[in-house]
Design a protein around this motif. Structure first.
Motif, PDB file in Angstrom:
ATOM      1  N   PHE A   9       9.113  -0.842  -4.921  1.00 33.77           N
ATOM      2  CA  PHE A   9       8.195  -1.597  -3.726  1.00 33.77           C
ATOM      3  C   PHE A   9       7.135  -1.025  -3.576  1.00 33.77           C
ATOM      4  O   PHE A   9       6.030  -1.390  -3.170  1.00 33.77           O
ATOM      5  CB  PHE A   9       9.267  -1.578  -2.545  1.00 33.77           C
ATOM      6  N   LEU A  10       7.035   0.471  -3.495  1.00 30.04           N
ATOM      7  CA  LEU A  10       5.887   0.958  -3.358  1.00 30.04           C
ATOM      8  C   LEU A  10       4.753   0.599  -4.288  1.00 30.04           C
ATOM      9  O   LEU A  10       3.669   0.363  -3.896  1.00 30.04           O
ATOM     10  CB  LEU A  10       6.084   2.815  -3.465  1.00 30.04           C
ATOM     11  N   VAL A  11       5.183   0.582  -5.724  1.00 27.10           N
ATOM     12  CA  VAL A  11       4.360   0.220  -6.534  1.00 27.10           C
ATOM     13  C   VAL A  11       3.706  -1.519  -6.579  1.00 27.10           C
ATOM     14  O   VAL A  11       2.607  -1.681  -6.479  1.00 27.10           O
ATOM     15  CB  VAL A  11       4.766   0.308  -7.994  1.00 27.10           C
ATOM     16  N   GLY A  12       4.881  -2.258  -5.927  1.00 24.64           N
ATOM     17  CA  GLY A  12       4.673  -3.359  -5.684  1.00 24.64           C
ATOM     18  C   GLY A  12       3.589  -3.714  -4.713  1.00 24.64           C
ATOM     19  O   GLY A  12       2.720  -4.757  -4.700  1.00 24.64           O
ATOM     20  N   GLY A  13       3.940  -2.958  -3.687  1.00 26.02           N
ATOM     21  CA  GLY A  13       3.045  -3.165  -2.427  1.00 26.02           C
ATOM     22  C   GLY A  13       1.703  -2.733  -2.647  1.00 26.02           C
ATOM     23  O   GLY A  13       0.703  -3.331  -2.254  1.00 26.02           O
ATOM     24  N   ILE A  14       1.328  -1.773  -3.701  1.00 27.23           N
ATOM     25  CA  ILE A  14      -0.117  -1.245  -3.997  1.00 27.23           C
ATOM     26  C   ILE A  14      -0.508  -2.259  -4.695  1.00 27.23           C
ATOM     27  O   ILE A  14      -1.926  -2.571  -4.485  1.00 27.23           O
ATOM     28  CB  ILE A  14       0.236   0.057  -4.673  1.00 27.23           C
ATOM     29  N   SER A  15       0.219  -3.113  -5.792  1.00 28.19           N
ATOM     30  CA  SER A  15      -0.219  -4.106  -6.622  1.00 28.19           C
ATOM     31  C   SER A  15      -0.852  -5.122  -5.689  1.00 28.19           C
ATOM     32  O   SER A  15      -1.693  -5.641  -5.749  1.00 28.19           O
ATOM     33  CB  SER A  15       0.893  -4.713  -7.440  1.00 28.19           C
ATOM     34  N   LEU A  16      -0.063  -5.568  -4.761  1.00 25.56           N
ATOM     35  CA  LEU A  16      -0.459  -6.625  -3.757  1.00 25.56           C
ATOM     36  C   LEU A  16      -1.814  -6.181  -3.020  1.00 25.56           C
ATOM     37  O   LEU A  16      -2.502  -6.934  -3.031  1.00 25.56           O
ATOM     38  CB  LEU A  16       0.794  -6.850  -2.941  1.00 25.56           C
ATOM     39  N   ILE A  17      -1.697  -5.171  -2.506  1.00 22.15           N
ATOM     40  CA  ILE A  17      -3.002  -4.507  -1.807  1.00 22.15           C
ATOM     41  C   ILE A  17      -3.871  -4.890  -2.877  1.00 22.15           C
ATOM     42  O   ILE A  17      -5.273  -5.351  -2.484  1.00 22.15           O
ATOM     43  CB  ILE A  17      -2.806  -3.078  -1.388  1.00 22.15           C
ATOM     44  N   ILE A  37      -2.871  -8.516   0.825  1.00 23.67           N
ATOM     45  CA  ILE A  37      -3.179  -7.073   1.385  1.00 23.67           C
ATOM     46  C   ILE A  37      -2.156  -7.000   2.546  1.00 23.67           C
ATOM     47  O   ILE A  37      -1.324  -5.790   2.624  1.00 23.67           O
ATOM     48  CB  ILE A  37      -4.611  -7.094   1.812  1.00 23.67           C
ATOM     49  N   THR A  38      -1.976  -7.861   3.632  1.00 25.06           N
ATOM     50  CA  THR A  38      -1.115  -7.564   4.671  1.00 25.06           C
ATOM     51  C   THR A  38       0.288  -7.388   4.145  1.00 25.06           C
ATOM     52  O   THR A  38       1.284  -6.509   4.591  1.00 25.06           O
ATOM     53  CB  THR A  38      -1.000  -8.690   5.639  1.00 25.06           C
ATOM     54  N   THR A  39       0.713  -8.389   3.361  1.00 29.64           N
ATOM     55  CA  THR A  39       2.170  -8.220   2.921  1.00 29.64           C
ATOM     56  C   THR A  39       2.457  -6.838   1.958  1.00 29.64           C
ATOM     57  O   THR A  39       3.421  -6.486   2.263  1.00 29.64           O
ATOM     58  CB  THR A  39       2.418  -9.506   1.965  1.00 29.64           C
ATOM     59  N   GLY A  40       1.428  -6.504   1.239  1.00 29.51           N
ATOM     60  CA  GLY A  40       1.526  -5.331   0.362  1.00 29.51           C
ATOM     61  C   GLY A  40       1.581  -4.193   1.173  1.00 29.51           C
ATOM     62  O   GLY A  40       2.424  -3.195   1.057  1.00 29.51           O
ATOM     63  N   SER A  41       0.935  -3.985   2.398  1.00 32.99           N
ATOM     64  CA  SER A  41       0.852  -3.080   3.277  1.00 32.99           C
ATOM     65  C   SER A  41       2.328  -3.047   3.958  1.00 32.99           C
ATOM     66  O   SER A  41       2.945  -1.941   4.182  1.00 32.99           O
ATOM     67  CB  SER A  41      -0.037  -2.908   4.293  1.00 32.99           C
ATOM     68  N   ILE A  42       2.822  -3.969   4.379  1.00 35.19           N
ATOM     69  CA  ILE A  42       4.148  -4.150   5.004  1.00 35.19           C
ATOM     70  C   ILE A  42       5.315  -3.759   4.030  1.00 35.19           C
ATOM     71  O   ILE A  42       6.254  -2.867   4.334  1.00 35.19           O
ATOM     72  CB  ILE A  42       4.625  -5.507   5.422  1.00 35.19           C
ATOM     73  N   SER A  43       5.209  -4.169   2.707  1.00 33.95           N
ATOM     74  CA  SER A  43       6.114  -3.765   1.661  1.00 33.95           C
ATOM     75  C   SER A  43       5.889  -2.406   1.270  1.00 33.95           C
ATOM     76  O   SER A  43       7.139  -1.457   1.347  1.00 33.95           O
ATOM     77  CB  SER A  43       5.820  -4.333   0.346  1.00 33.95           C
ATOM     78  N   PHE A  44       4.922  -1.699   1.514  1.00 30.54           N
ATOM     79  CA  PHE A  44       4.710  -0.062   1.262  1.00 30.54           C
ATOM     80  C   PHE A  44       5.424   0.430   2.424  1.00 30.54           C
ATOM     81  O   PHE A  44       6.301   1.519   2.058  1.00 30.54           O
ATOM     82  CB  PHE A  44       3.351   0.100   1.238  1.00 30.54           C
ATOM     83  N   LEU A  45       5.247   0.038   3.618  1.00 32.45           N
ATOM     84  CA  LEU A  45       5.808   0.739   4.780  1.00 32.45           C
ATOM     85  C   LEU A  45       7.477   0.421   4.918  1.00 32.45           C
ATOM     86  O   LEU A  45       8.085   1.478   5.067  1.00 32.45           O
ATOM     87  CB  LEU A  45       5.532   0.242   6.243  1.00 32.45           C
ATOM     88  N   LEU A  46       7.939  -0.492   4.452  1.00 37.16           N
ATOM     89  CA  LEU A  46       9.298  -0.886   4.212  1.00 37.16           C
ATOM     90  C   LEU A  46       9.965  -0.049   3.317  1.00 37.16           C
ATOM     91  O   LEU A  46      11.174   0.331   3.549  1.00 37.16           O
ATOM     92  CB  LEU A  46       9.628  -2.467   3.983  1.00 37.16           C
ATOM     93  N   ALA A  47       9.339   0.369   2.162  1.00 38.95           N
ATOM     94  CA  ALA A  47      10.024   1.260   1.169  1.00 38.95           C
ATOM     95  C   ALA A  47      10.387   2.686   1.918  1.00 38.95           C
ATOM     96  O   ALA A  47      11.406   3.218   1.381  1.00 38.95           O
ATOM     97  CB  ALA A  47       9.053   1.345  -0.022  1.00 38.95           C
ATOM     98  N   PHE A  48       9.469   3.098   2.620  1.00 34.67           N
ATOM     99  CA  PHE A  48       9.741   4.276   3.240  1.00 34.67           C
ATOM    100  C   PHE A  48      11.042   4.298   4.035  1.00 34.67           C
ATOM    101  O   PHE A  48      11.840   5.016   4.132  1.00 34.67           O
ATOM    102  CB  PHE A  48       8.485   4.877   3.942  1.00 34.67           C
ATOM    103  N   LEU A  49      11.263   3.216   4.878  1.00 32.14           N
ATOM    104  CA  LEU A  49      12.387   2.861   5.753  1.00 32.14           C
ATOM    105  C   LEU A  49      13.579   2.840   4.809  1.00 32.14           C
ATOM    106  O   LEU A  49      14.650   3.303   5.362  1.00 32.14           O
ATOM    107  CB  LEU A  49      12.055   1.663   6.596  1.00 32.14           C
ATOM    108  N   GLY A  50      13.276   2.085   3.816  1.00 28.29           N
ATOM    109  CA  GLY A  50      14.535   2.121   3.123  1.00 28.29           C
ATOM    110  C   GLY A  50      15.215   3.424   2.421  1.00 28.29           C
ATOM    111  O   GLY A  50      16.397   3.815   2.099  1.00 28.29           O
ATOM    112  N   CYS A  51      14.035   4.209   2.142  1.00 32.69           N
ATOM    113  CA  CYS A  51      14.254   5.592   1.469  1.00 32.69           C
ATOM    114  C   CYS A  51      14.990   6.548   2.673  1.00 32.69           C
ATOM    115  O   CYS A  51      16.064   7.054   2.433  1.00 32.69           O
ATOM    116  CB  CYS A  51      13.191   6.139   0.848  1.00 32.69           C
ATOM    117  N   CYS A  52      14.486   6.417   3.691  1.00 33.43           N
ATOM    118  CA  CYS A  52      15.091   7.262   4.704  1.00 33.43           C
ATOM    119  C   CYS A  52      16.452   6.539   5.118  1.00 33.43           C
ATOM    120  O   CYS A  52      17.300   7.586   5.687  1.00 33.43           O
ATOM    121  CB  CYS A  52      14.177   7.052   6.063  1.00 33.43           C
ATOM    122  N   GLY A  53      16.515   5.334   5.368  1.00 39.84           N
ATOM    123  CA  GLY A  53      17.757   5.100   5.501  1.00 39.84           C
ATOM    124  C   GLY A  53      19.033   5.444   4.507  1.00 39.84           C
ATOM    125  O   GLY A  53      20.107   5.646   4.787  1.00 39.84           O
TER     126      GLY A  53
END
Length: 255
Positions: free
Chosen positions: A32-40, A69-85
Motif C-alpha cells: 500500500f505504501l508503494v501503491g500510495g506513492i504510485s498514485l501520488i 494524489i489525494t487517494t494516494g496520500s490517504i492510502s499512504f497514511l492508512l498503511a501506517f495505521l494497519g501496521c500499528c494495529g
C-alpha cells in the motif's frame, strides 16, 4: 460471516496462522505504501502533462489527477495505521483500518471504472475543442493563444495535419499559422504548401500526436486505481479476521 469464518480458521490451526496473517498484512501495507506513492506520482505527472494542453482539456481531467494524489496520500497514511494495529494487536485499530479500506476500495474501484468509461469522452472532447478553437482562431484571442501555444510546444499542426487550416476550419486560412512553421530538416518538419515553397510546417496533427498520451493517461489512471483497490479489499478481509482474533484472545486472557 467472513469474520466468523476467519475466527474458526484461527481456532483450528492456532497461533502459527495468526502470525502468518499478521505478517501477510504487514506485507500488504508495504505494498500500500508503494501503491500510495504510485498514485501520488501518477497524479502529479498527469497534472504536469495536462498543463501542456490544459486549454483543450476539460477541468474533469485535472480534478481526476487531484483525486489520484489525494487517494494516494490517504492510502499512504492508512498503511501506517494497519501496521500499528497489527503490531499492537489492537482490535479497534484493525476494525477502523478495515472500515476505511472498504470505503477507499469502493471509491477507487468506482474511479477506475469511470476512467475507462470516460476515455472516449475525453478524447472526443479534446478533438471538439481543437476544431472549435480553430474556427475561432482569427476572432477570439483565447483561441489564437491556445492554438499557437499547442502547436509550438508540441511541434504539431492542425487537428489531423497542416491542411486542416485550409480545409477543416471555418473560415479557412490561406496558409497555416506561424506557430506551425519549423526549420527544414528538424524532427517532424517537412510539410510544404506549393504557393509557399520556402516555408516548412510540422507534418503531424496535434490530435494525432496527443491522442495516444490521453489514452495512456486514462488507462494508467484506471489501472493503478483498480489494482490498488483490489489489494485493499484483500487487506480489509485480513484485518477483520485479525481484529476478531485479537479480541477473542484478549477476552480469554482476562478470564
Amino acid at each position: 460471516m467472513i469474520s466468523e469464518m476467519g475466527c474458526c480458521l484461527f481456532d483450528c490451526i492456532g497461533g502459527i496462522v495468526l502470525t502468518i496473517f499478521r505478517w501477510a498484512l504487514f506485507v500488504f501495507n508495504v505494498i500500500f505504501l508503494v501503491g500510495g506513492i504510485s498514485l501520488i506520482v501518477t497524479g502529479s505527472l498527469l497534472l504536469v502533462n495536462i498543463g501542456e494542453v490544459d486549454d483543450f482539456i476539460s477541468n474533469d481531467a485535472e480534478i481526476g489527477a487531484i483525486i489520484l494524489i489525494t487517494t494516494g496520500s490517504i492510502s499512504f497514511l492508512l498503511a501506517f495505521l494497519g501496521c500499528c494495529g497489527a503490531i499492537k494487536k489492537s482490535p479497534w485499530m484493525m476494525n477502523t483500518y478495515a472500515g476505511l479500506l472498504f470505503v477507499l476500495f469502493a471509491t477507487q474501484l468506482a474511479g477506475g471504472i469511470v476512467a475507462f468509461v470516460y476515455q472516449d469522452s475525453l478524447e472526443n472532447g479534446f478533438k471538439e475543442r481543437l476544431v472549435n478553437y480553430g474556427n475561432n482562431y482569427n476572432t477570439e484571442e483565447f483561441a489564437t493563444k491556445a492554438w499557437d501555444k499547442l502547436q509550438s510546444e508540441q511541434q504539431c499542426c492542425g487537428v489531423g495535419n497542416f491542411t486542416d487550416w485550409q480545409e477543416l476550419f471555418v473560415p479557412p486560412l490561406e496558409v497555416p499559422p506561424v506557430s506551425c512553421t519549423c526549420n527544414e530538416g528538424s524532427d517532424g518538419c517537412g510539410a510544404q504548401i506549393p504557393s509557399n515553397g520556402d516555408i516548412f510546417y510540422y507534418t503531424e496533427g496535434c490530435y494525432t500526436k496527443i491522442q495516444p498520451f490521453l489514452r495512456d493517461m486514462v488507462l494508467s489512471t484506471a489501472g493503478v486505481g483498480i489494482g490498488t483497490a483490489l489489494l485493499q479489499l484483500v487487506a480489509g478481509l485480513f484485518s477483520l479476521c485479525l481484529a476478531n482474533r485479537f479480541k477473542e484472545k484478549r477476552r480469554k486472557g482476562s478470564h
